[in-house]
Enzyme design. Structure first.
Site, mmCIF file in Angstrom:
data_model
loop_
_atom_site.group_PDB
_atom_site.id
_atom_site.type_symbol
_atom_site.label_atom_id
_atom_site.label_comp_id
_atom_site.label_asym_id
_atom_site.label_seq_id
_atom_site.Cartn_x
_atom_site.Cartn_y
_atom_site.Cartn_z
ATOM 1 N N THR A 1 0.814 -1.210 0.000
ATOM 2 C CA THR A 1 0.000 0.000 0.000
ATOM 3 C C THR A 1 0.848 1.262 0.000
ATOM 4 O O THR A 1 0.557 2.207 -0.732
ATOM 5 C CB THR A 1 -0.930 0.034 1.225
ATOM 6 O OG1 THR A 1 -0.153 -0.139 2.394
ATOM 7 C CG2 THR A 1 -1.951 -1.069 1.151
ATOM 8 N N ASP B 1 -1.997 -10.529 7.227
ATOM 9 C CA ASP B 1 -1.437 -9.907 6.024
ATOM 10 C C ASP B 1 -0.504 -10.880 5.310
ATOM 11 O O ASP B 1 -0.578 -11.045 4.089
ATOM 12 C CB ASP B 1 -0.654 -8.631 6.379
ATOM 13 C CG ASP B 1 -1.586 -7.478 6.736
ATOM 14 O OD1 ASP B 1 -2.812 -7.636 6.547
ATOM 15 O OD2 ASP B 1 -1.084 -6.432 7.201
HETATM 16 P P1 ADP Z 1 4.287 -1.502 1.573
HETATM 17 O O1 ADP Z 1 3.127 -0.928 2.312
HETATM 18 O O2 ADP Z 1 4.405 -0.898 0.208
HETATM 19 O O3 ADP Z 1 4.321 -2.984 1.572
HETATM 20 P P2 ADP Z 1 6.552 -1.674 3.320
HETATM 21 O O4 ADP Z 1 6.866 -0.717 4.424
HETATM 22 O O5 ADP Z 1 6.091 -3.030 3.682
HETATM 23 O O6 ADP Z 1 5.555 -0.961 2.352
HETATM 24 O O7 ADP Z 1 7.872 -1.796 2.445
HETATM 25 C C1 ADP Z 1 7.925 -2.600 1.315
HETATM 26 C C2 ADP Z 1 9.217 -2.353 0.585
HETATM 27 O O8 ADP Z 1 10.330 -2.703 1.413
HETATM 28 C C3 ADP Z 1 9.314 -3.223 -0.648
HETATM 29 O O9 ADP Z 1 9.814 -2.473 -1.716
HETATM 30 C C4 ADP Z 1 10.312 -4.307 -0.238
HETATM 31 O O10 ADP Z 1 11.007 -4.852 -1.333
HETATM 32 C C5 ADP Z 1 11.219 -3.520 0.674
HETATM 33 N N1 ADP Z 1 12.001 -4.361 1.589
HETATM 34 C C6 ADP Z 1 11.589 -5.304 2.442
HETATM 35 N N2 ADP Z 1 12.637 -5.862 3.092
HETATM 36 C C7 ADP Z 1 13.752 -5.249 2.644
HETATM 37 C C8 ADP Z 1 15.167 -5.347 2.915
HETATM 38 N N3 ADP Z 1 15.655 -6.209 3.805
HETATM 39 N N4 ADP Z 1 15.992 -4.526 2.257
HETATM 40 C C9 ADP Z 1 15.508 -3.643 1.369
HETATM 41 N N5 ADP Z 1 14.219 -3.486 1.061
HETATM 42 C C10 ADP Z 1 13.335 -4.273 1.678
#
Ligand code: ADP
Ligand code: MG
Length: 558
Positions: free
Chosen positions: A99, A394
């Site tokens: 989101t 989720d």
């Molecule tokens: P959303 O609401 O869009 O899911 P999040 O706060 O969950 O937002 O962040 C998702 C983003 O974080 C994605 O682009 C995912 O690839 C990235 N992400 C998750 N874990 C890591 C990590 N260890 N290093 C870099 N990016 C990450």
């Protein structure tokens, strides 16, 4: 008011407080409002994103970094900003995750569109370019994805873990990811066409406060949070015939109006005898059908409990309707609503055992067509359990989508940088001003790695340069690992996301941006700026939060 009246315009169809903003001013006003929403959530993106403390008008506090939650709590009443909030809601419904990404991209698209408008590119050209880019982006994603099937547990666990990062359910991330994948695999069936279907109807989630989250477990069958009704009843039954009953085991009420006049002790005794007989008969019907266990959705009379105990039948009363419905699947039983017609074939076959510490009955089906698993979530306090349940829900959505879609992509900005690179190539084939819009679209996608880096305290320009270099060199899965601060293969780093979620995020961001750009005339019944002070409404005052009515609901949150 009415400037227009002074100018001698004959027709006034707008109210006293109405306000009209046109053309470039309207676009600018809307873009500002949409961007304000987008920027409000950007700092939460990724595992190193910050949390927001939301204080509602009642003073209740929520701490979260979930995009949808934040936007919903913000109580936004600007119509343009609301369109952006809808992007988040669609994304949540369709993909269960992503989101913040969707909203952030929508905001960045509008920011870049603003620059296009300033260069005198007509909004319709920008819109056309964005549409082309959005479609091209999705077809490129289709080519970059990696296939995944149930059984590829390790890869699916990475998907679950990536979706849980940043949330408080990070508690026992690895263990919970394992549990989520095990759960989804347990309820996945292969359809005739070879695709996989995840049947969430066959999953029940039970929560228990008391033990550590790490002791959460997946159970075959159901867990029923109930006590046996009578102390003398058995608390377990192996290879049992089980009756699901939706009728009280009580004396049938006589007509409401009928009064029973009792004039002598004999008569009283007779009356009581009759009640007793009725209850005894009901219990006999249950025993005759061969039931060892009864889960009754309604009440059980004290005397009936006593008879049931004497028959060595384990009985539970006032079982939840949802639990009985679930037991029906687990036990392949019917739910009986008239004891007069109960037969052995209505009963289910299974085993019941009791966990005294949890005060739960575990019910397992022993038939050939038994369905249903229970995810028993544990946590030390209600707060922990609630948070855990949200996070797990989720993650289950995300893994389910992944299993039914069968495709994953590299996260950590990898997919965005790769798609942006391909879009720039594609832009060369687009003629006219649309070409600039396609390029602007590519730039907007790169917001994701930039913000991920920024939120992790890294230099966003350096990171982007390194990422682009890696992708130019053919590393299509090179992404940022915010834990090591390195650019590396995101699959190796364990940062993996469902392809469907990315496609959806890009599609809905583009759609929302285009909706906003299409508006060239705002006619508002009330003042456009509802920020409360006497600042001028309209485009002039719309900078930043000026046009964001309702942001006051955030309190001092941000
Ligand atoms: P959303 O609401 O869009 O899911 P999040 O706060 O969950 O937002 O962040 C998702 C983003 O974080 C994605 O682009 C995912 O690839 C990235 N992400 C998750 N874990 C890591 C990590 N260890 N290093 C870099 N990016 C990450
Ligand atoms: Mg997420």
């Amino acid at each position: 008011m009415s400037q227009r009246m002074q100018q001698g315009q004959p027709m006034i169809i707008m109210g006293e407080d109405a306000q009209r903003v046109k053309d470039q001013d309207a676009q600018e006003y809307n873009i500002q409002a949409a961007r304000a929403v987008s920027e409000a959530v950007q700092s939460t993106l990724g595992p190193k994103g910050m949390d927001k403390m939301l204080v509602d008008s009642m003073g209740d506090v929520t701490i979260t970094n979930d995009g949808v939650t934040i936007l919903q709590e913000m109580d936004i009443d600007n119509p343009t900003a609301e369109m952006i909030v809808e992007v988040a809601e669609t994304q949540e419904d369709e993909a269960g995750d992503g989101t913040t990404t969707a909203v952030a991209i929508a905001g960045e698209l509008l920011k870049n569109a603003e620059e296009l408008l300033e260069q005198d590119i007509h909004p319709t050209a920008a819109i056309r370019g964005f549409n082309l880019a959005s479609e091209e982006a999705r077809s490129e994603i289709g080519e970059i994805t990696q296939a995944v099937e149930p059984g590829e547990t390790e890869l699916l666990q990475k998907v679950a873990e990536t979706s849980m990062t940043g949330k408080s359910s990070e508690l026992d991330k690895e263990l919970l990811a394992e549990l989520v994948v095990k759960t989804v695999e347990a309820i996945t069936v292969e359809a005739n066409d070879g695709s996989y279907v995840v049947d969430l109807e066959n999953l029940n989630i039970e929560t228990q406060t008391g033990r550590a989250a790490a002791e959460s477990e997946l159970l075959n069958g159901a867990a029923i949070d109930k006590d046996p009704v009578h102390d003398d009843m058995p608390t377990a039954a192996a290879e049992a015939n089980i009756l699901l009953l939706n009728e009280p085991i009580e004396v049938e009420e006589t007509d409401v109006d009928t009064q029973v006049n009792i004039e002598s002790p004999d008569q009283l005794q007779q009356f009581l005898d009759q009640e007793e007989k009725q209850l005894k008969e009901k219990v006999e019907k249950i025993a005759d059908a061969g039931a060892d266990v009864v889960f009754c959705q309604k009440g059980i009379d004290d005397l009936a409990q006593h008879y049931l105990a004497k028959e060595d039948i384990l009985a539970v009363r006032r079982a939840k309707k949802s639990d009985v419905g679930f037991l029906k699947n687990v036990l392949e039983a019917s739910v009986v609503s008239d004891l007069d017609s109960v037969t052995e074939s209505d009963l289910g076959y299974g085993s019941v055992r009791r966990d005294g510490e949890d005060e739960l009955f575990y019910v397992e089906g022993l038939g050939s067509e038994t369905h249903g698993v229970t995810l028993l979530l544990r946590g030390s306090t209600d707060h922990v359990v609630d948070e855990l349940e949200r996070g797990i829900n989720d993650a289950i959505d995300v893994v389910s989508t992944t299993v039914s879609d069968g495709r994953v992509v590299a996260g950590g900005g990898a997919i965005e940088v790769e798609v942006a690179r391909r879009l720039r190539d594609y832009a060369d084939s687009v003629s006219g001003r649309e070409q600039l819009a396609v390029e602007a679209f590519a730039d907007a996608l790169e917001l994701v790695p930039r913000v991920l880096a920024e939120n992790a305290g890294l230099d966003s320009i350096d990171t982007l340069v390194n990422l682009r270099k890696a992708h130019e060199n053919g590393d299509a899965n090179a992404g940022l690992n915010v834990y090591s601060s390195d650019v590396e293969d995101s699959f190796d780093a364990g940062v993996v996301e469902p392809a469907h979620s990315k496609e959806q995020a890009i599609a809905s961001a583009a759609e929302a941006a285009n909706l906003v750009l299409k508006i060239d005339d705002i006619i508002a019944a009330d003042e456009l700026s509802t920020s409360g002070d006497d600042e001028e409404g309209g485009p002039g005052g719309a900078g930043g939060m000026g046009g964001m009515g309702g942001m006051g609901g955030m309190g001092g949150a941000m």
